[in-house]
Design a protein around this motif. Structure first.
Motif, PDB file in Angstrom:
ATOM      1  N   TYR A  10       0.838  -1.197   0.000  1.00 41.42           N
ATOM      2  CA  TYR A  10       0.000   0.000   0.000  1.00 41.42           C
ATOM      3  C   TYR A  10       0.874   1.248   0.000  1.00 41.42           C
ATOM      4  O   TYR A  10       1.996   1.250   0.500  1.00 41.42           O
ATOM      5  N   GLU A  11       0.357   2.314  -0.600  1.00 42.51           N
ATOM      6  CA  GLU A  11       1.049   3.598  -0.622  1.00 42.51           C
ATOM      7  C   GLU A  11       0.333   4.552   0.339  1.00 42.51           C
ATOM      8  O   GLU A  11      -0.824   4.906   0.113  1.00 42.51           O
ATOM      9  N   PRO A  12       0.983   4.976   1.413  1.00 40.80           N
ATOM     10  CA  PRO A  12       0.318   5.861   2.386  1.00 40.80           C
ATOM     11  C   PRO A  12       0.073   7.252   1.816  1.00 40.80           C
ATOM     12  O   PRO A  12       0.866   7.770   1.015  1.00 40.80           O
ATOM     13  N   GLU A  13      -1.037   7.865   2.232  1.00 40.22           N
ATOM     14  CA  GLU A  13      -1.337   9.236   1.824  1.00 40.22           C
ATOM     15  C   GLU A  13      -0.196  10.192   2.165  1.00 40.22           C
ATOM     16  O   GLU A  13       0.180  11.047   1.364  1.00 40.22           O
ATOM     17  N   LYS A  14       0.337  10.080   3.390  1.00 41.00           N
ATOM     18  CA  LYS A  14       1.347  11.035   3.855  1.00 41.00           C
ATOM     19  C   LYS A  14       2.607  10.970   3.007  1.00 41.00           C
ATOM     20  O   LYS A  14       3.199  12.006   2.664  1.00 41.00           O
ATOM     21  N   ALA A  34      -3.393  13.377  -3.038  1.00 42.03           N
ATOM     22  CA  ALA A  34      -3.078  12.264  -2.137  1.00 42.03           C
ATOM     23  C   ALA A  34      -4.324  11.633  -1.546  1.00 42.03           C
ATOM     24  O   ALA A  34      -4.298  10.476  -1.121  1.00 42.03           O
ATOM     25  N   SER A  35      -5.435  12.386  -1.543  1.00 45.28           N
ATOM     26  CA  SER A  35      -6.668  11.846  -0.959  1.00 45.28           C
ATOM     27  C   SER A  35      -7.155  10.607  -1.695  1.00 45.28           C
ATOM     28  O   SER A  35      -7.920   9.814  -1.142  1.00 45.28           O
ATOM     29  N   TYR A  36      -6.717  10.396  -2.937  1.00 47.67           N
ATOM     30  CA  TYR A  36      -7.112   9.188  -3.656  1.00 47.67           C
ATOM     31  C   TYR A  36      -6.488   7.935  -3.066  1.00 47.67           C
ATOM     32  O   TYR A  36      -6.866   6.821  -3.428  1.00 47.67           O
ATOM     33  N   LEU A  37      -5.528   8.119  -2.170  1.00 48.19           N
ATOM     34  CA  LEU A  37      -4.936   6.983  -1.475  1.00 48.19           C
ATOM     35  C   LEU A  37      -5.598   6.760  -0.117  1.00 48.19           C
ATOM     36  O   LEU A  37      -5.077   6.040   0.729  1.00 48.19           O
ATOM     37  N   ALA A  38      -6.762   7.361   0.081  1.00 45.55           N
ATOM     38  CA  ALA A  38      -7.435   7.254   1.370  1.00 45.55           C
ATOM     39  C   ALA A  38      -7.792   5.819   1.725  1.00 45.55           C
ATOM     40  O   ALA A  38      -7.978   5.503   2.898  1.00 45.55           O
ATOM     41  N   GLN A  39      -7.902   4.931   0.725  1.00 46.80           N
ATOM     42  CA  GLN A  39      -8.194   3.545   1.081  1.00 46.80           C
ATOM     43  C   GLN A  39      -7.071   2.942   1.908  1.00 46.80           C
ATOM     44  O   GLN A  39      -7.316   2.069   2.742  1.00 46.80           O
ATOM     45  N   LEU A  64       2.813  -4.015   3.739  1.00 42.59           N
ATOM     46  CA  LEU A  64       4.123  -3.532   3.319  1.00 42.59           C
ATOM     47  C   LEU A  64       3.963  -2.178   2.628  1.00 42.59           C
ATOM     48  O   LEU A  64       3.317  -2.085   1.577  1.00 42.59           O
ATOM     49  N   ALA A  65       4.515  -1.131   3.223  1.00 48.12           N
ATOM     50  CA  ALA A  65       4.454   0.195   2.616  1.00 48.12           C
ATOM     51  C   ALA A  65       5.233   0.191   1.300  1.00 48.12           C
ATOM     52  O   ALA A  65       6.288  -0.450   1.185  1.00 48.12           O
ATOM     53  N   LEU A  66       4.732   0.920   0.327  1.00 45.09           N
ATOM     54  CA  LEU A  66       5.302   0.880  -1.012  1.00 45.09           C
ATOM     55  C   LEU A  66       6.786   1.255  -1.027  1.00 45.09           C
ATOM     56  O   LEU A  66       7.576   0.658  -1.760  1.00 45.09           O
ATOM     57  N   LEU A  82       2.091 -14.414  -1.769  1.00 46.91           N
ATOM     58  CA  LEU A  82       1.075 -13.866  -2.660  1.00 46.91           C
ATOM     59  C   LEU A  82       1.010 -12.360  -2.417  1.00 46.91           C
ATOM     60  O   LEU A  82       0.839 -11.917  -1.278  1.00 46.91           O
ATOM     61  N   VAL A  83       1.162 -11.570  -3.476  1.00 43.33           N
ATOM     62  CA  VAL A  83       1.200 -10.115  -3.358  1.00 43.33           C
ATOM     63  C   VAL A  83      -0.123  -9.525  -3.838  1.00 43.33           C
ATOM     64  O   VAL A  83      -0.571  -9.794  -4.950  1.00 43.33           O
ATOM     65  N   TRP A  84      -0.715  -8.709  -2.989  1.00 42.82           N
ATOM     66  CA  TRP A  84      -1.957  -7.990  -3.321  1.00 42.82           C
ATOM     67  C   TRP A  84      -1.634  -6.505  -3.259  1.00 42.82           C
ATOM     68  O   TRP A  84      -1.260  -5.988  -2.211  1.00 42.82           O
ATOM     69  N   THR A  85      -1.757  -5.801  -4.376  1.00 42.61           N
ATOM     70  CA  THR A  85      -1.457  -4.373  -4.427  1.00 42.61           C
ATOM     71  C   THR A  85      -2.732  -3.580  -4.194  1.00 42.61           C
ATOM     72  O   THR A  85      -3.706  -3.731  -4.928  1.00 42.61           O
ATOM     73  N   LEU A  86      -2.708  -2.722  -3.182  1.00 41.61           N
ATOM     74  CA  LEU A  86      -3.921  -2.002  -2.782  1.00 41.61           C
ATOM     75  C   LEU A  86      -4.204  -0.799  -3.667  1.00 41.61           C
ATOM     76  O   LEU A  86      -5.361  -0.439  -3.890  1.00 41.61           O
TER      77      LEU A  86
END
Length: 350
Positions: A10-14, A34-39, A64-66, A82-86
């Motif tokens: 996942y890619e954090p908003e901050k 960045a708000s589009y990464l709110a999930q 795992l942070a991007l 198994l990798v799941w990209t958020l």
């Protein structure tokens, strides 16, 4: 042999916000982007629940942070990871790097291959591909900072103007539906000034907004598992302000202020079964011809006469968003954590 593991990248908003500001974006505009990464923000409080759901099914769970993904994925075992990209991204966001890194390290993935992560965020290019597949996607023009790169087709109903790589279907401002092309070019100047993006200019299509959601709980799950719902928010289209009020920290603030209202979700098949059947055929074509699989969403417009317009597809639907949670409950009878864990476990143990 290590225990099977689900790695959620996942890619954090901050992190995105700080990078955009460092690149010269105005802080307010960077916050909107960045708000589009709110999930990522919304799902983080559920990491413990995801870990418990995975453990119940014999899996380990590792968020795992991007920014740590290059090193983190290089250390994983190909047979048990198994990798799941958020989150996706090739421009403002960088999530599209995660499935590519997984492939580089020989790791299995949930979701489409990395080429579609790049395609889906460029709406002009993806629209061209959808048209080549014979799908009912509106033709589009492309403008940059007040100049046409590709002129849009004629449209008696006017045009809809949206950023090419940001947010996909939203119009940013309430005047994003335009009755003349000079105004569309003015919108392109505003978008370029605020976000450094081109705009897609499509003929305006009437109808209600529809979201089709898909999660393959088992590897052989087919289009019959597609959830198709009208998304009625009271407006013709979503603006940046509407989006900010639904997700992440701004969504939480809206809830606290009593200003949060989830759009109503109504099954399309209940009132327009013909349109629902058409949408299933569109999804089947996307799966066969484009390679969508495992988890995705589709946004459409449906007219009262069952005419369907395909607006976009997403390889990383907003998993913690109200609509995908509702889909998991209605289609699979599970909350989000259990649905994700069950999907991952089925790739190891089916």
């Amino acid at each position: 042999m290590p225990r099977p593991k689900l790695v959620l990248v996942y890619e954090p908003e901050k992190a995105c916000l700080d990078r955009l500001v460092a690149d010269g974006h105005a802080p307010e505009r960077a916050a909107e982007i960045a708000s589009y990464l709110a999930q990522s923000t919304d799902l983080a409080p559920e990491f413990d629940a995801l870990a418990a759901a995975c453990q119940k099914r014999g899996l380990c769970f590792a968020p795992l942070a991007l920014d740590d993904a290059a090193g983190g994925l290089a250390d994983e075992h190909a047979d048990t990871t198994l990798v799941w990209t958020l989150t996706d991204g090739i421009a403002y966001f960088r999530g599209g790097a995660a499935p590519a890194l997984a492939r580089l390290n020989g790791l299995k993935t949930i979701g489409a291959d990395d080429s579609l992560f790049a395609l889906c965020q460029d709406k002009f290019r993806s629209g061209a591909v959808l048209g080549a597949l014979g799908l009912p996607a509106p033709q589009a023009g492309l403008a940059r900072d007040g100049h046409w790169l590709v002129e849009p087709p004629a449209s008696p109903a006017g045009w809809f103007v949206k950023p090419n790589r940001l947010g996909a279907k939203i119009g940013i401002w309430p005047d994003s539906r335009s009755s003349d092309l000079s105004h569309a070019l003015e919108l392109s100047r505003r978008v370029f000034s605020a976000y450094r993006d081109d705009v897609v200019v499509q003929p305006y299509v009437a109808g209600r907004n529809v979201r089709a959601s898909f999660l393959a709980l088992k590897p052989d799950t087919g289009v019959e598992a597609l959830g198709i719902a009208f998304v009625d928010s009271g407006g013709d289209f979503q603006t940046m302000a509407d989006s900010l009020a639904l997700y992440g920290d701004t969504g939480e603030a809206a809830k606290e202020a009593g200003q949060y209202a989830e759009p109503a979700l109504l099954p399309v098949a209940a009132s327009q079964p013909g349109a629902a059947a058409t949408i299933r055929r569109i999804a089947a074509r996307l799966m066969a011809g484009l390679g969508l699989r495992d988890v995705f969403s589709i946004d459409l417009r449906v007219e009262p006469n069952d005419n369907v317009h395909l607006i976009e597809f997403e390889v990383c639907p907003g998993l913690p968003c109200f609509d995908f949670r509702a889909y998991c409950h209605s289609q699979w009878g599970m909350d989000l954590a259990d649905a994700m864990a069950e999907t991952a476990a089925s790739r190891f143990f089916s």
